[in-house]
Design a protein around this motif. Structure first.
Motif, mmCIF file in Angstrom:
data_model
loop_
_atom_site.group_PDB
_atom_site.id
_atom_site.type_symbol
_atom_site.label_atom_id
_atom_site.label_comp_id
_atom_site.label_asym_id
_atom_site.label_seq_id
_atom_site.Cartn_x
_atom_site.Cartn_y
_atom_site.Cartn_z
ATOM 1 N N PRO A 157 0.840 -1.200 0.000
ATOM 2 C CA PRO A 157 0.000 0.000 0.000
ATOM 3 C C PRO A 157 0.873 1.248 0.000
ATOM 4 O O PRO A 157 2.079 1.177 0.252
ATOM 5 C CB PRO A 157 -0.766 -0.117 1.322
ATOM 6 N N ASP A 158 0.273 2.379 -0.261
ATOM 7 C CA ASP A 158 0.956 3.668 -0.145
ATOM 8 C C ASP A 158 1.507 3.779 1.269
ATOM 9 O O ASP A 158 0.784 3.578 2.244
ATOM 10 C CB ASP A 158 -0.058 4.781 -0.421
ATOM 11 N N GLN A 159 2.772 4.072 1.413
ATOM 12 C CA GLN A 159 3.408 4.094 2.727
ATOM 13 C C GLN A 159 2.906 5.232 3.619
ATOM 14 O O GLN A 159 3.037 5.161 4.838
ATOM 15 C CB GLN A 159 4.929 4.174 2.577
ATOM 16 N N GLN A 160 2.328 6.246 3.032
ATOM 17 C CA GLN A 160 1.782 7.346 3.820
ATOM 18 C C GLN A 160 0.437 6.986 4.437
ATOM 19 O O GLN A 160 0.148 7.339 5.567
ATOM 20 C CB GLN A 160 1.638 8.615 2.969
ATOM 21 N N THR A 161 -0.391 6.289 3.674
ATOM 22 C CA THR A 161 -1.747 6.005 4.143
ATOM 23 C C THR A 161 -1.962 4.550 4.549
ATOM 24 O O THR A 161 -2.967 4.247 5.201
ATOM 25 C CB THR A 161 -2.783 6.329 3.048
ATOM 26 N N LEU A 162 -1.057 3.673 4.148
ATOM 27 C CA LEU A 162 -1.198 2.249 4.435
ATOM 28 C C LEU A 162 -2.523 1.683 3.913
ATOM 29 O O LEU A 162 -3.031 0.704 4.426
ATOM 30 C CB LEU A 162 -1.077 1.983 5.942
ATOM 31 N N GLY A 163 -3.093 2.346 2.912
ATOM 32 C CA GLY A 163 -4.361 1.913 2.348
ATOM 33 C C GLY A 163 -5.571 2.381 3.134
ATOM 34 O O GLY A 163 -6.691 2.007 2.836
ATOM 35 N N MET A 164 -5.336 3.187 4.177
ATOM 36 C CA MET A 164 -6.405 3.670 5.057
ATOM 37 C C MET A 164 -6.502 5.191 4.947
ATOM 38 O O MET A 164 -5.706 5.819 4.276
ATOM 39 C CB MET A 164 -6.085 3.329 6.513
ATOM 40 N N ASN A 165 -7.432 5.766 5.698
ATOM 41 C CA ASN A 165 -7.452 7.222 5.769
ATOM 42 C C ASN A 165 -6.280 7.670 6.649
ATOM 43 O O ASN A 165 -5.680 6.863 7.368
ATOM 44 C CB ASN A 165 -8.804 7.758 6.262
ATOM 45 N N ALA A 166 -5.931 8.933 6.599
ATOM 46 C CA ALA A 166 -4.740 9.441 7.296
ATOM 47 C C ALA A 166 -4.804 9.216 8.804
ATOM 48 O O ALA A 166 -3.798 8.859 9.437
ATOM 49 C CB ALA A 166 -4.552 10.929 6.989
ATOM 50 N N ASP A 167 -5.972 9.379 9.390
ATOM 51 C CA ASP A 167 -6.137 9.202 10.829
ATOM 52 C C ASP A 167 -5.877 7.749 11.230
ATOM 53 O O ASP A 167 -5.138 7.470 12.179
ATOM 54 C CB ASP A 167 -7.539 9.642 11.244
ATOM 55 N N ASP A 168 -6.474 6.822 10.500
ATOM 56 C CA ASP A 168 -6.275 5.404 10.787
ATOM 57 C C ASP A 168 -4.821 4.989 10.559
ATOM 58 O O ASP A 168 -4.275 4.180 11.309
ATOM 59 C CB ASP A 168 -7.195 4.529 9.939
ATOM 60 N N ALA A 169 -4.194 5.543 9.509
ATOM 61 C CA ALA A 169 -2.796 5.204 9.234
ATOM 62 C C ALA A 169 -1.900 5.634 10.395
ATOM 63 O O ALA A 169 -1.008 4.886 10.807
ATOM 64 C CB ALA A 169 -2.343 5.865 7.931
ATOM 65 N N GLN A 170 -2.158 6.810 10.946
ATOM 66 C CA GLN A 170 -1.364 7.271 12.086
ATOM 67 C C GLN A 170 -1.602 6.382 13.305
ATOM 68 O O GLN A 170 -0.671 6.038 14.036
ATOM 69 C CB GLN A 170 -1.678 8.734 12.420
ATOM 70 N N LYS A 171 -2.839 5.997 13.526
ATOM 71 C CA LYS A 171 -3.156 5.102 14.642
ATOM 72 C C LYS A 171 -2.483 3.741 14.457
ATOM 73 O O LYS A 171 -1.995 3.146 15.427
ATOM 74 C CB LYS A 171 -4.675 4.940 14.771
ATOM 75 N N ALA A 172 -2.428 3.247 13.223
ATOM 76 C CA ALA A 172 -1.778 1.967 12.949
ATOM 77 C C ALA A 172 -0.278 2.057 13.208
ATOM 78 O O ALA A 172 0.316 1.131 13.761
ATOM 79 C CB ALA A 172 -2.048 1.541 11.507
ATOM 80 N N ARG A 173 0.330 3.186 12.842
ATOM 81 C CA ARG A 173 1.765 3.371 13.121
ATOM 82 C C ARG A 173 2.032 3.396 14.623
ATOM 83 O O ARG A 173 2.979 2.782 15.105
ATOM 84 C CB ARG A 173 2.266 4.664 12.484
ATOM 85 N N THR A 174 1.179 4.087 15.354
ATOM 86 C CA THR A 174 1.328 4.150 16.812
ATOM 87 C C THR A 174 1.160 2.765 17.420
ATOM 88 O O THR A 174 1.945 2.356 18.280
ATOM 89 C CB THR A 174 0.299 5.131 17.414
ATOM 90 N N ALA A 175 0.161 2.029 16.957
ATOM 91 C CA ALA A 175 -0.052 0.667 17.463
ATOM 92 C C ALA A 175 1.146 -0.216 17.137
ATOM 93 O O ALA A 175 1.568 -1.025 17.971
ATOM 94 C CB ALA A 175 -1.333 0.085 16.873
ATOM 95 N N SER A 176 1.712 -0.062 15.943
ATOM 96 C CA SER A 176 2.874 -0.870 15.556
ATOM 97 C C SER A 176 4.060 -0.610 16.484
ATOM 98 O O SER A 176 4.768 -1.540 16.860
ATOM 99 C CB SER A 176 3.272 -0.580 14.111
ATOM 100 N N SER A 177 4.259 0.637 16.845
ATOM 101 C CA SER A 177 5.334 0.970 17.792
ATOM 102 C C SER A 177 5.069 0.324 19.144
ATOM 103 O O SER A 177 5.986 -0.204 19.776
ATOM 104 C CB SER A 177 5.459 2.484 17.965
ATOM 105 N N ARG A 178 3.826 0.378 19.566
ATOM 106 C CA ARG A 178 3.458 -0.238 20.842
ATOM 107 C C ARG A 178 3.630 -1.757 20.787
ATOM 108 O O ARG A 178 4.048 -2.370 21.775
ATOM 109 C CB ARG A 178 2.020 0.113 21.210
ATOM 110 N N ILE A 179 3.325 -2.347 19.650
ATOM 111 C CA ILE A 179 3.472 -3.798 19.504
ATOM 112 C C ILE A 179 4.932 -4.187 19.708
ATOM 113 O O ILE A 179 5.230 -5.161 20.403
ATOM 114 C CB ILE A 179 2.955 -4.269 18.126
#
Length: 109
Positions: free
Chosen positions: A80-102
């Motif tokens: 997927p697009d590395q900026q959006t991860l295939g999601m909206n911008a808000d969800d993509a940021q939340k996914a990045r935060t969750a990945s760091s927490r993981i």
């Protein structure tokens, strides 16, 4: 008469399509368990890691649409697009935060 029936059908078509084709509302709710199973199906061998990761993605507040993107097979073979991860911008940021927490909360167990 025939022209007015065709005109009425053309006017009604967009209204009927809008009312009857709401895929997001018709789609079932993605649960933490659904997401954990999908993560395992996509290659996370450890059930404990998949459960922990799913919990953090859900806790982070990713929308149902974002969770559906994560579970879909759309990006199994293409990135997927590395900026959006295939999601909206808000969800993509939340996914990045969750990945760091993981990385810090799930990998140390």
């Amino acid at each position: 008469m025939r022209i007015s029936l065709i005109a009425a059908a053309l006017i009604a078509l967009p209204v009927l399509a809008a009312c009857g084709n709401d895929n997001a509302a018709a789609a079932p709710t993605v649960t933490q368990a659904d997401l954990a199973k999908s993560l395992q199906d996509k290659g996370i061998k450890s059930k404990q890691l998949a459960d922990c990761a799913a919990k953090l993605f859900v806790e982070q507040g990713i929308s149902q649409e974002g969770l559906r993107v994560m579970m879909s097979d759309k990006y199994d073979t293409t990135a997927p697009d590395q900026q959006t991860l295939g999601m909206n911008a808000d969800d993509a940021q939340k996914a990045r935060t969750a990945s760091s927490r993981i990385a810090t909360e799930c990998m140390t167990r």
